[in-house]
Scaffold this active site. Sequence first.
Site, PDB file in Angstrom:
ATOM      1  N   ASP A   3      44.499  62.817  49.644  1.00 29.60           N
ATOM      2  CA  ASP A   3      45.769  63.156  49.001  1.00 29.60           C
ATOM      3  C   ASP A   3      46.195  64.485  49.594  1.00 29.60           C
ATOM      4  O   ASP A   3      45.567  64.981  50.534  1.00 29.60           O
ATOM      5  CB  ASP A   3      45.602  63.208  47.479  1.00 29.60           C
ATOM      6  CG  ASP A   3      44.933  64.486  47.016  1.00 29.60           C
ATOM      7  OD1 ASP A   3      44.850  64.688  45.805  1.00 29.60           O
ATOM      8  OD2 ASP A   3      44.484  65.275  47.862  1.00 29.60           O
TER       9      ASP A   3
ATOM     10  N   ASP B 184      40.753  60.361  39.982  1.00 28.84           N
ATOM     11  CA  ASP B 184      40.075  61.475  40.650  1.00 28.84           C
ATOM     12  C   ASP B 184      40.292  62.729  39.815  1.00 28.84           C
ATOM     13  O   ASP B 184      41.321  62.843  39.133  1.00 28.84           O
ATOM     14  CB  ASP B 184      40.657  61.710  42.055  1.00 28.84           C
ATOM     15  CG  ASP B 184      41.859  62.644  42.003  1.00 28.84           C
ATOM     16  OD1 ASP B 184      42.968  62.141  41.752  1.00 28.84           O
ATOM     17  OD2 ASP B 184      41.677  63.876  42.156  1.00 28.84           O
TER      18      ASP B 184
ATOM     19  N   CYS C  68      20.566  60.750  29.400  1.00 26.17           N
ATOM     20  CA  CYS C  68      20.940  60.592  30.812  1.00 26.17           C
ATOM     21  C   CYS C  68      19.706  60.294  31.649  1.00 26.17           C
ATOM     22  O   CYS C  68      18.652  60.883  31.444  1.00 26.17           O
ATOM     23  CB  CYS C  68      21.592  61.894  31.316  1.00 26.17           C
ATOM     24  SG  CYS C  68      22.088  61.819  33.045  1.00 26.17           S
TER      25      CYS C  68
ATOM     26  N   CYS D  49      19.583  60.638  34.989  1.00 23.63           N
ATOM     27  CA  CYS D  49      19.678  61.211  36.341  1.00 23.63           C
ATOM     28  C   CYS D  49      18.463  62.073  36.643  1.00 23.63           C
ATOM     29  O   CYS D  49      17.749  62.505  35.727  1.00 23.63           O
ATOM     30  CB  CYS D  49      20.981  62.014  36.497  1.00 23.63           C
ATOM     31  SG  CYS D  49      20.921  63.723  35.951  1.00 23.63           S
TER      32      CYS D  49
ATOM     33  N   CYS E 299      18.183  65.414  34.715  1.00 22.54           N
ATOM     34  CA  CYS E 299      17.746  65.327  33.316  1.00 22.54           C
ATOM     35  C   CYS E 299      16.294  64.898  33.201  1.00 22.54           C
ATOM     36  O   CYS E 299      15.635  65.156  32.189  1.00 22.54           O
ATOM     37  CB  CYS E 299      18.663  64.375  32.552  1.00 22.54           C
ATOM     38  SG  CYS E 299      20.332  65.049  32.436  1.00 22.54           S
TER      39      CYS E 299
ATOM     40  N   HIS F 206      24.530  66.287  37.888  1.00 21.59           N
ATOM     41  CA  HIS F 206      24.532  65.640  36.564  1.00 21.59           C
ATOM     42  C   HIS F 206      25.941  65.238  36.143  1.00 21.59           C
ATOM     43  O   HIS F 206      26.166  64.113  35.675  1.00 21.59           O
ATOM     44  CB  HIS F 206      23.915  66.560  35.503  1.00 21.59           C
ATOM     45  CG  HIS F 206      24.220  66.069  34.119  1.00 21.59           C
ATOM     46  ND1 HIS F 206      23.533  65.023  33.511  1.00 21.59           N
ATOM     47  CD2 HIS F 206      25.207  66.421  33.259  1.00 21.59           C
ATOM     48  CE1 HIS F 206      24.065  64.769  32.333  1.00 21.59           C
ATOM     49  NE2 HIS F 206      25.081  65.589  32.145  1.00 21.59           N
TER      50      HIS F 206
HETATM   51  C1  6JX Z   1      49.891  63.849  51.801  1.00 21.25           C
HETATM   52  C2  6JX Z   1      50.518  63.867  50.657  1.00 21.25           C
HETATM   53  C3  6JX Z   1      49.953  63.242  49.451  1.00 21.25           C
HETATM   54  O1  6JX Z   1      50.608  63.763  48.330  1.00 21.25           O
HETATM   55  C4  6JX Z   1      49.928  63.910  47.144  1.00 21.25           C
HETATM   56  O2  6JX Z   1      48.729  63.871  47.061  1.00 21.25           O
HETATM   57  N1  6JX Z   1      50.758  64.062  46.109  1.00 21.25           N
HETATM   58  C5  6JX Z   1      50.441  64.249  44.795  1.00 21.25           C
HETATM   59  N2  6JX Z   1      49.238  64.740  44.418  1.00 21.25           N
HETATM   60  C6  6JX Z   1      49.014  64.942  43.066  1.00 21.25           C
HETATM   61  C7  6JX Z   1      47.806  65.514  42.644  1.00 21.25           C
HETATM   62  C8  6JX Z   1      47.597  65.746  41.288  1.00 21.25           C
HETATM   63  N3  6JX Z   1      46.568  66.332  40.597  1.00 21.25           N
HETATM   64  C9  6JX Z   1      46.969  66.332  39.293  1.00 21.25           C
HETATM   65  N4  6JX Z   1      46.248  66.901  38.278  1.00 21.25           N
HETATM   66  C10 6JX Z   1      45.079  67.662  38.517  1.00 21.25           C
HETATM   67  N5  6JX Z   1      48.158  65.765  39.108  1.00 21.25           N
HETATM   68  C11 6JX Z   1      48.594  65.395  40.331  1.00 21.25           C
HETATM   69  C12 6JX Z   1      49.784  64.814  40.737  1.00 21.25           C
HETATM   70  C13 6JX Z   1      49.999  64.608  42.112  1.00 21.25           C
HETATM   71  C14 6JX Z   1      51.251  64.067  42.587  1.00 21.25           C
HETATM   72  O3  6JX Z   1      52.171  63.755  41.806  1.00 21.25           O
HETATM   73  N6  6JX Z   1      51.428  63.913  43.901  1.00 21.25           N
HETATM   74 ZN    ZN Z   2      21.732  63.932  33.846  1.00 20.76          ZN
END
Ligand code: 6JX
Ligand code: ZN
Length: 374
Positions: free
Chosen positions: A94, A268, A306, A308, A311, A337
Amino acid sequence: MTPITYELIKTCKQTGARLGKVHTPHGSFDTPMFMPVGTLATVKTMSPEELKEMEARIILSNTYHLWLRPGEDIIKEAGGLHRFMNWDRPILTDSGGFQVFSLSKIREIQEEGVHFRNHISGEKLFLSPEKAMQIQNALGSDIMMAFDECPPYPASFDYMKSSVERTSRWAERCLEAHQNPTTQGLFGIIQGGEYEELRKQSAKDLASLDLPGYAIGGLSVGEPKDIMNRMLEYTTPLMPSTKPRYLMGVGSPDSLIDGSIRGIDMFDCVLPTRIARNGTCMTSTGRLVVRNAKYARDFSPIDENCDCHVCKNYTRAYIRHLIKSKETFGFRLTTYHNLHFLLKLMEQVRTAISEDRLGDFKEAFFEQYGLNQP
Ligand SMILES: C=CCOC(=O)Nc1nc2cc3[nH]c(NC)nc3cc2c(=O)[nH]1
Ligand SMILES: [Zn+2]
């Protein structure tokens, strides 16, 4: 051949959750699935061998960060990100820069792309759909996220409307610029903030591109939980049912269960690895801040439920001592963990779906974890 395919195995009779498999050029993974975050080509303090031991099946890395350091050219020369970091299972990239793009003041968004400053050096940078695709194609990730704008919360309807329309145009440009469509899948990111009408528009625009998967963006960016749930409730059914559905940035145990119930397949979050490094652990009975003094003489495991290796072999007293001493081994133990905990949770979610009892599982888990029933 399409690089990414989704196999729907069954839908839970008790909830909207679904059991599935995502197939990629680097192997398949069962869904719903949690993806550990490896921002700089490493899931912090974990080795690929340990990630395999805990049955991590796909990990995340960040386009923006790897572009800045070491540079996608070096990774390309190494044979791609899988070779560079010795991870032969699926990788999703991302932007990792959404904090930079949407939260930093110093940025200028134009039709062409985004002008902003390097969060380390302050130098002027420019990212566009084409540049984002060129970087991800060089990294060789199995799943690439389309370059989008993730507006900060709150944003006005008018701002969000023009942003959604531009994100849709950018997704088309990403598709145009895609250099390896047979080996890398491109997922669209649905935006629209807290506005149903815009979520619908974004989902419709992106679905028309017939991409191999779709993400819900713009959530878990500081909005109230009830807005996140309302948008999740509204948007998920708009997403193609034959493609994987990815909820970006969500990873607390309760959100993973609720998201799965609403039909999300992929999650994620940096939460498990980030809180581990300040000595907070996820356990079946809620969070445990192992650095607290009360654990100084506590020779029991982090979580007696747990299985793992942490633990089984180490005590709260020992781990507390390491964390207080800022010993790297301490961070490794809490990280291992926490990741194992979430991966195990998703395995229990998948089993509950296969036995049509995810609603019951949620109740039991929330009760034990100390979350009062909504
Ligand atoms: C190469 C370009 C790829 O673009 C993106 O990865 N865009 C993108 N990443 C996000 C990551 C987020 N993390 C959270 N919370 C921790 N909310 C998120 C929302 C987004 C989102 O709306 N867009
Ligand atoms: Zn554990």
